[in-house]
Scaffold this active site. Sequence first.
Site, short mmCIF file in Angstrom:
data_model
loop_
_atom_site.label_atom_id
_atom_site.label_comp_id
_atom_site.label_asym_id
_atom_site.label_seq_id
_atom_site.Cartn_x
_atom_site.Cartn_y
_atom_site.Cartn_z
CB CYS A 148 -0.94 0.01 1.20
SG CYS A 148 -2.04 -1.40 1.19
CG HIS B 187 -3.33 3.35 0.73
ND1 HIS B 187 -3.66 2.87 -0.51
CD2 HIS B 187 -3.51 2.33 1.61
CE1 HIS B 187 -4.01 1.59 -0.38
NE2 HIS B 187 -3.93 1.25 0.89
CG ASN C 83 -6.77 -0.98 -0.55
OD1 ASN C 83 -5.87 -0.74 -1.35
ND2 ASN C 83 -6.55 -1.16 0.74
N1 ACO Z 1 -19.37 -9.61 4.57
C1 ACO Z 1 -20.08 -9.98 5.63
N2 ACO Z 1 -19.56 -10.37 6.79
C2 ACO Z 1 -18.22 -10.35 6.89
C3 ACO Z 1 -17.39 -9.98 5.82
C4 ACO Z 1 -18.01 -9.60 4.62
N3 ACO Z 1 -17.32 -9.22 3.55
N4 ACO Z 1 -16.11 -10.06 6.22
C5 ACO Z 1 -16.11 -10.48 7.48
N5 ACO Z 1 -17.40 -10.68 7.88
C6 ACO Z 1 -17.86 -11.11 9.19
C7 ACO Z 1 -16.83 -11.91 9.93
O1 ACO Z 1 -16.88 -13.26 9.56
C8 ACO Z 1 -17.26 -11.70 11.36
O2 ACO Z 1 -18.33 -12.55 11.64
P1 ACO Z 1 -18.46 -13.26 13.08
O3 ACO Z 1 -18.61 -12.12 14.05
O4 ACO Z 1 -19.68 -14.09 12.92
O5 ACO Z 1 -17.20 -14.01 13.27
C9 ACO Z 1 -17.81 -10.27 11.37
O6 ACO Z 1 -18.12 -9.96 10.00
C10 ACO Z 1 -16.83 -9.26 11.89
O7 ACO Z 1 -15.56 -9.52 11.28
P2 ACO Z 1 -14.30 -8.68 11.54
O8 ACO Z 1 -13.19 -9.16 10.68
O9 ACO Z 1 -14.11 -8.61 13.02
O10 ACO Z 1 -14.83 -7.30 10.97
P3 ACO Z 1 -14.38 -5.87 11.30
O11 ACO Z 1 -15.47 -5.14 11.96
O12 ACO Z 1 -13.04 -5.82 11.91
O13 ACO Z 1 -14.25 -5.29 9.82
C11 ACO Z 1 -12.58 -4.79 8.22
C12 ACO Z 1 -13.38 -5.88 8.90
C13 ACO Z 1 -13.51 -3.95 7.38
C14 ACO Z 1 -11.55 -5.43 7.33
C15 ACO Z 1 -11.92 -3.91 9.30
O14 ACO Z 1 -11.23 -4.70 10.23
C16 ACO Z 1 -11.02 -2.92 8.73
O15 ACO Z 1 -11.44 -1.96 8.15
N6 ACO Z 1 -9.72 -3.09 8.92
C17 ACO Z 1 -8.71 -2.26 8.32
C18 ACO Z 1 -8.02 -3.07 7.32
C19 ACO Z 1 -8.05 -2.47 5.99
O16 ACO Z 1 -8.66 -1.48 5.69
N7 ACO Z 1 -7.32 -3.11 5.16
C20 ACO Z 1 -7.18 -2.64 3.86
C21 ACO Z 1 -5.97 -3.20 3.30
S1 ACO Z 1 -4.60 -2.77 4.21
C22 ACO Z 1 -4.25 -1.26 3.80
O17 ACO Z 1 -4.51 -0.86 2.71
C23 ACO Z 1 -3.64 -0.44 4.84
#
Ligand code: ACO
Length: 351
Positions: free
Chosen positions: A115, A278, A308
């Site tokens: 990234c 980013h 992204n």
């Molecule tokens: N659709 C529906 N449900 C989903 C999905 C999806 N696409 N993905 C995960 N879930 C579910 C999970 O299975 C979990 O279910 P459970 O509670 O029954 O186990 C629930 O949703 C919560 O999952 P988490 O992974 O805890 O979700 P979170 O609230 O943390 O959100 C996310 C995930 C959006 C990735 C968040 O953690 C985030 O924004 N992190 C930052 C990472 C990021 O932006 N990365 C981008 C790439 S890295 C970079 O560019 C810097």
Amino acid sequence: MSIRSRIAGIGMYVPQNIFTNNDLARYMDTSDEWITERTGIKERRYADRTGETTTTMGVEAAKIAIERAGITAQDIDFIVFATLSPDYYFPGCGVLLQRAMQMKEVGALDVRNQCSGFVYALSVADQFIKSGMYKNVLVVGAEKHSFGLDFSTRGRNVAVIFGDGAGAVVLQPTEKENQGILSTHLHSDGASAEILAMYNPGTHANHWVKEAKLADFDDAEIGEMFFSHAMIDKAQTYPFMDGKSVFKVAVEKFPEVIKESLDANNLQTTDINLLIPHQANLRISQFVQKKLQLRDDQVFNNIQKYGNTTAASIPIALCEAWEQGRVKEGDLVCLAAFGSGFTWASALLRW
Ligand code: ACO
């Protein structure tokens, strides 16, 4: 007066094929509501499966950047290509672009910084211009993520976030007072390298993954090969991301590295005309904006349309902002990135 480098031309390319959140819900258990609420993404582009590659998209963006810089491909005297989704494991995309664009036998360097790849690449190019070594450096960020994502429910936490595309700039020297790249700031901390990573194929032989005690890697046999059937069977050839941990560090490092660039130039957040973060996740950008107390018109986001696009996200966003008249001569523009590694970086420039 010392030489600085400036962006003399900028271009972007995104594939025609639009994939909405509802389209993804046909393949995996997800919803428009979940994706929009967590990431801000509404749709992304996917490259033509066989007709487009990371390099070909980079070429399309580069053609526009080169034309806007008022030069030809033969004038380019160095290539820096940032990507995490290269056409080949090796050689890199830089040489493929050199060949496709029929450039001279110039140097081509690939940057593997995910990234923050584009800001790292820009910084490398900046040093070559400032030292007087090169006059026209092409910097490309391009990704074809769609080829390497797990589109089943198992991979939904990663697959919904990423999209394909490319952006490119041509850097040239300038001696104009108060114009060009003022400074770049690069950082890394490998302590969390396994939190956002694609382990296979690779030469790690389980060395690092064992130390990191990754739950998914309890089967010691798997990583001991460069590539194996077991890796495929256990879906260990896809990117891994601990989203929550990434979020926590990202919202700390983004403001830090933006402030660092301002401090280095005796400037304040109020001096920023446009911040191009980013496009990791809209929630991260909003968090950063709030922390730095920036107005809406000081921050540019387009993740809603493209997802992204990793190394391509900053040049795509910068290009769109410029095309929309949001970046004008004399404006102070801050580019900032955070990603896998972890690595993070910023560049402050006067347009
Ligand atoms: N659709 C529906 N449900 C989903 C999905 C999806 N696409 N993905 C995960 N879930 C579910 C999970 O299975 C979990 O279910 P459970 O509670 O029954 O186990 C629930 O949703 C919560 O999952 P988490 O992974 O805890 O979700 P979170 O609230 O943390 O959100 C996310 C995930 C959006 C990735 C968040 O953690 C985030 O924004 N992190 C930052 C990472 C990021 O932006 N990365 C981008 C790439 S890295 C970079 O560019 C810097």
